[in-house]
Structures are given as C-alpha cells and as structure tokens.
Design an enzyme around this catalytic site. Structure first.
Site, PDB file in Angstrom:
ATOM      1  N   GLN A 250       0.824  -1.217   0.000  1.00 53.96           N
ATOM      2  CA  GLN A 250       0.000   0.000   0.000  1.00 53.96           C
ATOM      3  C   GLN A 250       0.854   1.262   0.000  1.00 53.96           C
ATOM      4  O   GLN A 250       0.446   2.301  -0.530  1.00 53.96           O
ATOM      5  CB  GLN A 250      -0.939  -0.006   1.203  1.00 53.96           C
ATOM      6  CG  GLN A 250      -1.969  -1.116   1.162  1.00 53.96           C
ATOM      7  CD  GLN A 250      -2.853  -1.030  -0.073  1.00 53.96           C
ATOM      8  OE1 GLN A 250      -3.517  -0.031  -0.310  1.00 53.96           O
ATOM      9  NE2 GLN A 250      -2.843  -2.086  -0.889  1.00 53.96           N
ATOM     10  N   HIS A 253       1.456   3.345  -3.191  1.00 47.93           N
ATOM     11  CA  HIS A 253       0.458   4.258  -3.748  1.00 47.93           C
ATOM     12  C   HIS A 253       1.019   5.660  -3.921  1.00 47.93           C
ATOM     13  O   HIS A 253       0.694   6.349  -4.884  1.00 47.93           O
ATOM     14  CB  HIS A 253      -0.775   4.315  -2.843  1.00 47.93           C
ATOM     15  CG  HIS A 253      -1.865   3.379  -3.246  1.00 47.93           C
ATOM     16  ND1 HIS A 253      -2.712   3.621  -4.297  1.00 47.93           N
ATOM     17  CD2 HIS A 253      -2.249   2.191  -2.722  1.00 47.93           C
ATOM     18  CE1 HIS A 253      -3.579   2.632  -4.411  1.00 47.93           C
ATOM     19  NE2 HIS A 253      -3.320   1.743  -3.473  1.00 47.93           N
ATOM     20  N   GLU A 318      -7.800   3.789   6.988  1.00 48.49           N
ATOM     21  CA  GLU A 318      -8.609   3.426   5.824  1.00 48.49           C
ATOM     22  C   GLU A 318      -8.689   1.906   5.678  1.00 48.49           C
ATOM     23  O   GLU A 318      -9.763   1.324   5.591  1.00 48.49           O
ATOM     24  CB  GLU A 318      -7.995   4.051   4.572  1.00 48.49           C
ATOM     25  CG  GLU A 318      -8.690   3.679   3.287  1.00 48.49           C
ATOM     26  CD  GLU A 318      -7.943   4.180   2.064  1.00 48.49           C
ATOM     27  OE1 GLU A 318      -8.560   4.189   0.977  1.00 48.49           O
ATOM     28  OE2 GLU A 318      -6.751   4.543   2.163  1.00 48.49           O
ATOM     29  N   HIS A 319      -7.537   1.248   5.594  1.00 48.67           N
ATOM     30  CA  HIS A 319      -7.471  -0.209   5.467  1.00 48.67           C
ATOM     31  C   HIS A 319      -6.873  -0.793   6.742  1.00 48.67           C
ATOM     32  O   HIS A 319      -5.859  -0.297   7.228  1.00 48.67           O
ATOM     33  CB  HIS A 319      -6.563  -0.624   4.304  1.00 48.67           C
ATOM     34  CG  HIS A 319      -6.904   0.000   2.993  1.00 48.67           C
ATOM     35  ND1 HIS A 319      -6.157   1.014   2.432  1.00 48.67           N
ATOM     36  CD2 HIS A 319      -7.910  -0.270   2.123  1.00 48.67           C
ATOM     37  CE1 HIS A 319      -6.691   1.351   1.267  1.00 48.67           C
ATOM     38  NE2 HIS A 319      -7.753   0.598   1.055  1.00 48.67           N
ATOM     39  N   ASP A 352      -8.882  -3.834  -2.964  1.00 50.21           N
ATOM     40  CA  ASP A 352      -8.610  -2.760  -3.928  1.00 50.21           C
ATOM     41  C   ASP A 352      -9.040  -3.124  -5.332  1.00 50.21           C
ATOM     42  O   ASP A 352      -9.509  -2.277  -6.097  1.00 50.21           O
ATOM     43  CB  ASP A 352      -7.105  -2.454  -3.958  1.00 50.21           C
ATOM     44  CG  ASP A 352      -6.670  -1.494  -2.870  1.00 50.21           C
ATOM     45  OD1 ASP A 352      -7.541  -0.918  -2.191  1.00 50.21           O
ATOM     46  OD2 ASP A 352      -5.445  -1.313  -2.703  1.00 50.21           O
ATOM     47  N   HIS A 412     -46.713  29.516  12.328  1.00 51.50           N
ATOM     48  CA  HIS A 412     -46.694  28.052  12.350  1.00 51.50           C
ATOM     49  C   HIS A 412     -47.937  27.530  13.082  1.00 51.50           C
ATOM     50  O   HIS A 412     -48.599  26.585  12.636  1.00 51.50           O
ATOM     51  CB  HIS A 412     -45.446  27.541  13.083  1.00 51.50           C
ATOM     52  CG  HIS A 412     -44.189  27.547  12.266  1.00 51.50           C
ATOM     53  ND1 HIS A 412     -43.630  28.697  11.764  1.00 51.50           N
ATOM     54  CD2 HIS A 412     -43.369  26.531  11.884  1.00 51.50           C
ATOM     55  CE1 HIS A 412     -42.526  28.397  11.109  1.00 51.50           C
ATOM     56  NE2 HIS A 412     -42.349  27.084  11.150  1.00 51.50           N
TER      57      HIS A 412
END
Length: 435
Positions: A250, A253, A318-319, A352, A412
């Site tokens: 990862q 990336h 995230e992961h 992914d 109202h």
C-alpha cells in the site's frame, strides 16, 4: 502503554503541505468558474500535456481502446466488475422503503431515491487504476443513477486503454480523458461542453481530494479523501515477510501514504522492519514506497489485543489488515476503520482490485464518522407524511399549535389551528394556542 519503535512525519509539517494544496486548488477552481472550457484546456495542457478540442472520447476511440486489450484482460476486468456488481446488488437490496401508520390516521414513510447524475473520477496519471472505474460506475449503476460521467487523466500521452475499457464495460454514459482539478472542477461546476453533475465520487491525489472538499455543497461527494492508508494488526502467528509485504503493497500508492504496524510482538516488529529493508532493495516501486515508509511509516508495540483495539480506533485507518489468533476479536470490538481484512488469507489488494467490496474508503480519520463508498452514498432517503382522517389532523394540530406558540411561531401555530377549526370543529382564536 503503546511503544513506538518508529514514528512518521510530524503533524505540523503535514498541515503545511495541506495549506499549500488548499490555496492552489482554490485559485484553479475560481478560474474554471470564470473561464470554463478555456481554463480546463489550459490546465490539461499545462499539467498533463494533453490538448484537444473535445475531451469526451468518441465511440471509435472507445472501441480502439478495447481493441488494444487481450481477451484475458477483458475477461479479468469483467470478473472484477461482476464481483463489485454482485455485492453492490446485495447492499441495494438491504435498503428498504418504509411506510407505516404511526398513529390512527397518520402515515409516515421514506423512499430511497438515487441522485440524477454522478461524476466519477478515476485516477491514472502515474498508474492506470482501472479498479476505481468498477467501484464508482458500477455502484452508481446499481443505485439507479441515470447519468454517469467519468474522467480519467491521459496516460503516456493518451487515453489509458484499460481504464477506458473498465469505464465502458461498467456502463459510463460519458467518458472524458481529463485529469486533476480541471476534471472534478468541470464536472461539478459545468462548462459549455460538460454538463454539471449532482455528485462527485472517486479517489485521487491531494489536489483532487482538496478540490472535492472545496466543491462540497455545490455538489455532493462520497467522502473527504487523503492519501491511501494501511494499518496491519498482527501477533506472533504471522511473520515479518507477510507484514512487510502488506505494508509496502500500500505504501507504493504514493510518497505520503501512511503504513503502520501494530503488534504485541517485539520480535515481529523487528523482523518486519528488517524485511521491509530487504524488500525495498528489490521492489520495482521502491522509489515511492521507500519515501512513504521513511516519512509516514510507523511501528507500534502494544501490551495486549485490547490495547491494539484502542490504538487502532485512535488511528482510524482506511485499510486494516488483521492477522492474529482471533481476527474476530477485532471485528467485534473495533469501531473506526474503512474496511477490515480478516486473517492472513485475504489482504488489502484483494479489496482494492477484485473481491467485490468498494475500495473508495475514508482516510484522515474520517472513519470516525463515515464508511466508504457504497450504493447508499448515491441514494437520498427522503420522507413523506399523509394524514388520512379529520380526527387525526385535529389531534395532531392541537399538539402542534401549542408547541409552536411555546416557540413564539404564531404563523406556524395558525397552520395547525386552521385545521383544528376545519377538521375538529373547535374554535381557536387567531394567535392563540389550541386547547
């Protein structure tokens, strides 16, 4: 107490980076707002070296891209898309409309309606990340979105054949070869050649993510996204090679992608760091992964699984790859994560690329308050009400009138009073609460 064997880049320096990106994006979006297609063309030429009269791909260009892929390539794309479509379908089936009589004569309900149009960004300037097309386009299709626009940057001087194939096979209605801020800005703001959309989805670099953040409100977005993050939670049931591989897989990336090891084993921590050093000498993407590991990698040793849960929820990654004796311990206790990958037989790359869950997930601690992209992100849950009897209208009107007067909203209250008079036969003077 958790012990850090390695820490990442200082948070203050990260904030400085974000401030520079924010200012650049604000200026560019203002230019797109003012000059439309002319600004988009200049930006595409400047940043991607890509200039053409119309950035939308023709049917002939799409067929040409498909023709550049082998049958195996096409079959593999179709397999991945089938998995995404299958899981998205189950998610959609879990969303039910509601209509219920909550009191005699009072019917309330909600409907789940898809947004009318969505713009899907597919990153691909450095790597042709075709999987992002599956995740956004197919999910929007299953939700029922009627107009789906996709943008992906040029790759090596032209449309990336694999990305175009994935966009087309997923069912995109309009495919543009356009990247960066100019792509998301054009989709959200609209130009003479690109009609605006109602929602933006899909991952991207820091500039794309910031553009989506600044455009939120003008359009909906899936989530606020930053660099890819991965957290490996492991104990002595696995080895350093597995942990190092999952971290670096990862980290490649981008140079600012956090990769964190959380473990109860000092030996595993040391073995993993040693293995990372070895793999970085042979990994083809080591130039990116090594910088990410150097500046954003962390190794944390905890005293117990309970402490690892607490640290993992604080990190809100995230992961999260869980490789321990009892992965379900973390499934049942963790609350802050984008997606869990349980046990050594699965990994983040499966999610992914192919397994079927969506890979557009919350980063930058957003997992504390949101999940990732799914069918529901493209849906609006809208409510309705129906009062079917005079008695019910008069009864509800009495309560409403008194509560409105309690707040000082006389107008109202009169909305309620007129119905108390008509349907309940009671005389309520104007400006007074119903008894």
């Amino acid at each position: 107490m958790a012990e850090y064997l390695k820490r990442g880049r200082d948070a203050a320096l990260r904030a400085e980076d974000a401030a520079r990106v924010r200012a650049t994006v604000e200026e560019i979006l203002a230019d797109i707002e003012k000059r439309g297609d002319a600004a988009v063309r200049e930006l595409s030429t400047k940043f991607d070296g890509w200039d053409r009269g119309d950035y939308r791909l023709t049917e002939e260009e799409i067929r040409s891209c498909l023709g550049q892929l082998s049958k195996r390539d096409i079959d593999d794309i179709k397999f991945a898309q089938e998995q995404v479509h299958n899981f998205a379908g189950h998610q959609r089936e879990s969303m039910h409309d509601v209509e219920v009589e909550t009191l005699p004569g009072v019917v309330l309900g909600h409907k789940n309606l898809p947004v009318n149009s969505a713009g899907c960004y597919v990153p691909g300037g450095k790597y042709p990340l075709l999987a992002s097309a599956h995740m956004s386009v197919i999910t929007a299709k299953v939700a029922g979105v009627s107009r789906i626009v996709t943008c992906a940057p040029p790759y090596k001087g032209g449309p990336a054949p694999a990305i175009v194939a994935a966009q087309h096979l997923a069912g995109a209605d309009e495919i543009y070869c356009l990247g960066g801020i100019q792509a998301v800005g054009a989709m959200a703001i609209g130009t003479a050649s690109i009609a605006p959309v109602d929602m933006l989805v899909g991952p991207g670099n820091a500039f794309v993510a910031e553009a989506k953040r600044q455009l939120f409100g003008r359009v909906g977005i899936d989530l606020f996204a930053g660099p890819t993050e991965t957290l490996v939670i492991a104990d002595d049931t696995v080895d350093g090679e597995l942990c190092a591989t999952d971290l670096l897989g990862q980290a490649e990336h981008g140079p600012n992608s956090p990769a964190i090891l959380l473990t109860t084993s000092h030996k595993l921590a040391q073995d993993t760091m040693s293995e990372i050093g070895r793999l970085l000498r042979i990994l083809p993407t080591a130039d990116v992964a090594s910088k990410a590991w150097e500046e954003y990698g962390e190794v944390i040793v905890c005293e117990s699984d309970q402490e690892m849960v607490a640290e993992a929820d604080r990190i809100a990654s995230e992961h999260v790859q869980v490789m321990t004796r009892d992965p379900d311990y973390f499934l049942n206790r963790m609350t802050n994560y984008g997606a869990l990958f349980l046990g050594p037989r699965t990994n983040v790359a499966y999610g992914d690329k192919v397994i079927g869950t969506n890979h557009t997930l919350p980063t930058l601690k957003a997992a504390r308050y949101t999940g990732g992209l799914w069918v529901g992100k493209f849906m609006k849950t809208v409510t309705f009400q129906r009062v079917t009897t005079d008695a019910a209208s008069a009864m509800i009107g009495g309560y409403c009138s008194r509560l409105c007067m309690l707040e000082g909203f006389v107008g109202h209250a009169e909305q309620a009073n007129v119905r108390v008079r008509r349907y309940g036969g009671r005389n309520v003077p104007y400006g007074e609460a119903a008894e």
